[in-house]
Enzyme design. Structure first.
Site, short mmCIF file in Angstrom:
data_model
loop_
_atom_site.label_atom_id
_atom_site.label_comp_id
_atom_site.label_asym_id
_atom_site.label_seq_id
_atom_site.Cartn_x
_atom_site.Cartn_y
_atom_site.Cartn_z
N ARG A 1 0.84 -1.20 0.00
CA ARG A 1 0.00 0.00 0.00
C ARG A 1 0.88 1.25 0.00
NH1 ARG A 1 -4.73 1.42 4.40
NH2 ARG A 1 -2.99 1.32 5.89
N ASP B 1 -3.79 3.44 14.40
CA ASP B 1 -2.97 3.98 13.32
C ASP B 1 -3.49 5.38 12.99
OD1 ASP B 1 -5.23 3.66 11.76
OD2 ASP B 1 -4.35 2.15 10.43
#
EC number: 2.3.3.9
Length: 565
Positions: free
Chosen positions: A181, A467
């Site tokens: 990603r 996150d």
């Protein structure tokens, strides 16, 4: 040109401690011999070519985002585009899912840190999504060391010696399939300048990884096997079209067949849920599905409706998949993907094992199982886990409900989702707003930013793996509550969220953080700097698009040459 591994661009002898760069490229990060094996002249020219071809289209797409947000701030609502109705109603299909990734029942995600890469590939998950985005603090060290780690992983040579535990980590014979990603379109790379301006972060991440690994990746995992990517933060199909053109450009330069690169798009912004068919259509030769990025989706809901006083959300812990707008989002994603012949991936299980409390650990694991049972029964083909310890339980749920089939693309249709309306996808979530919610947002946000500033992008806090997405929820929710002076429920009944109240909460929570982490760690860490950033973001007159843009500036200031943290 037959392959990107050739030396067709040429090179010159490189002096000690200096990167050999093509014209127009300036490396501002520190020199490292290992990094030089990634930042070769040919690889940098490949990245520069992508930047030069697509930068104007990227700038236009970001300007369109700003214009759309201005309309939402003025009272407009996102919805399905009547211009692309023919795409939504057409009978087209995406390219067939490659056999090597037909089964994606459990995927693990994590940053591109060396030990993490090995453990994740060995975890028993079907896929490891190596992350340059939300779970990685984008220091120079993290980014380029991450490229070294992935190259070694694809080569099969990666190892890690843990001196403290006197243990060497290596890859097993059987490993998860590797997806990567890159960062979103909006994030710059301040350590690499191309023609006098910062490079686009995602083109750096994609370009360096693709250039060095596509050939070995294909040899390691078989023909028709990628490389594979996850694409974050899209808001419109025009952004998917840019990615499709990037893929086609890379395939052409590499001399590999069209459609070799495959990608899953995270549907993690509210505008994108109304563009799912269109996004798949633009990527139809390169798509392997969509993913419910539900934490970012909640962040995007608040951000999109920042100007709508009637859409103030309850405590973030109450905004789960039982909320009608979240369930509708999931159901529509499943129907859309299966109708087009690709995977519909479920969301993140953020829980982590609670080693010192078996009872609490069992309760957390039970929540994970219930959530994953909901996903597989809804029709999802797979799901995400943040920790290897969750994989056996999640895999058991999916295997039990998907016996002898790799996915549910053909076996389960969600025709009832065909009747989902814009109102279903926008329904205001129900719940209460509490002082505990305000405090948790503040405590989590400050601690996450503090970790991010010191190079850590994935942080265990209060038995969850946090996150950037959850930090963003904390930040924008505080901002929204302050903007509208919301009245708190529960113990805070009759109390409105004001700057004065928020100031006291910040002071209290900083004291609590200091007590929880200890005075020494608090002193060594960047908690005071993080508090300033987080507080400024929560109290700003205008909501910044991304917390990480502001924090990234601090990373560049504190670590201008990417020195070891």
């Amino acid at each position: 040109m037959t392959g990107l591994g050739s030396n067709s661009y040429g090179s010159k002898k490189m002096g000690s401690g200096v990167y050999d760069v093509p014209d127009g490229v300036d490396i501002r990060g520190r020199y490292d011999e290992e990094f030089a094996s990634i930042l070769t002249k040919d690889a940098l020219l490949f990245v520069a070519d992508l930047q030069r071809e697509f930068r104007n289209r990227i700038k236009y797409a970001l300007e369109c985002r700003r214009e759309a947000q201005q309309k939402y701030n003025a009272g407009a609502l996102p919805g399905f585009d009547p211009v692309t109705r023919n795409v939504r109603e057409g009978d087209w299909m995406c390219a067939a899912v490659p056999l090597v990734v037909a089964n994606r029942k459990v995927e693990i995600t994590g940053p591109v840190e060396r030990k993490m890469v090995i453990n994740a590939l060995n975890s028993g998950a079907k896929v490891f999504m190596a992350d340059f985005e939300d779970s990685l603090a984008p220091t120079w060290e993290n980014l380029i060391r991450g490229q070294v780690n992935l190259k070694d992983a694809v080569d099969g040579t990666i190892s890690f010696q843990d001196k403290a535990r006197n243990r060497v980590y290596k890859l097993n014979d059987q490993t998860a399939k590797l997806f990567v990603r890159p960062r979103g379109w909006h994030l710059p790379e301040a350590h690499i300048f191309i023609d006098g301006e910062p490079a686009t972060g995602c083109l750096v991440d994609f370009g360096l990884y693709f250039y060095h690994n596509f050939a070995n990746f294909r040899r390691a995992q078989g023909a028709g096997s990628g490389p594979f990517f996850y694409l974050p933060k899209m808001q419109h199909s025009r952004e998917a079209k840019i990615w499709n053109c990037v893929f086609e450009r890379a395939e052409k330069m590499a001399g590999i067949e069209r459609g070799s690169i495959r990608a899953t798009v995270l549907i993690e912004t509210l505008p994108a849920v109304f563009q799912m068919d269109e996004i798949l259509y633009e990527l139809r030769d390169h798509s392997v599905g969509l993913n419910c990025g539900r934490w970012d989706y909640i962040f995007s809901y608040i951000k999109t409706f920042q100007g709508h006083k009637d859409r103030v959300l309850p405590d973030r812990v109450q905004v789960g998949m039982a909320q009608h707008f979240m369930r509708s989002y999931s159901d529509l994603l499943i129907r859309t993907c299966h109708r087009r012949g690709v995977h519909a991936m479920g969301g993140m299980a953020a829980q982590i094992p609670i080693r010192d409390n078996p009872e609490a650990n069992d309760a957390a694991l039970d929540l994970v199982k219930k959530d994953k049972l909901r996903e597989v029964r809804a029709g999802h083909d797979g799901t995400w886990a943040a920790h290897p310890g969750l994989i056996p339980a999640i895999n058991e749920v999916f295997e039990k409900n998907m016996a002898n089939i790799p996915n549910q693309i053909q076996s389960m249709k969600r025709e009832e989702a065909a009747n989902l309306t814009e109102e279903d996808l926008l329904q205001i979530p129900r719940g209460v707003r509490t002082m505990d919610g305000l405090r948790l947002n503040t405590r989590v946000g400050i601690q996450y930013v503090a970790a991010w500033l010191t190079g850590t992008g994935s942080v265990p806090l209060y038995n969850l793996m946090e996150d950037a997405a959850t930090a963003e929820i904390s930040r924008v929710q505080n901002w929204q509550w302050l903007k509208y002076g919301v009245e708190l429920d529960g113990d805070g009944l009759g109390v409105h969220v004001t700057l004065e109240l928020f100031g006291r909460v910040v002071e209290d929570e900083m004291a609590r953080i200091k007590k929880e982490v200890g005075a020494q760690k608090f002193k060594r860490g960047m908690y005071k700097e993080a508090c300033k950033i987080f507080t400024r973001q929560c109290t700003a007159p205008t909501l910044d698009d991304f917390l990480t843009l502001d924090a990234y500036n601090q990373i560049v200031v504190h670590h201008p040459k990417g020195s070891r943290l």
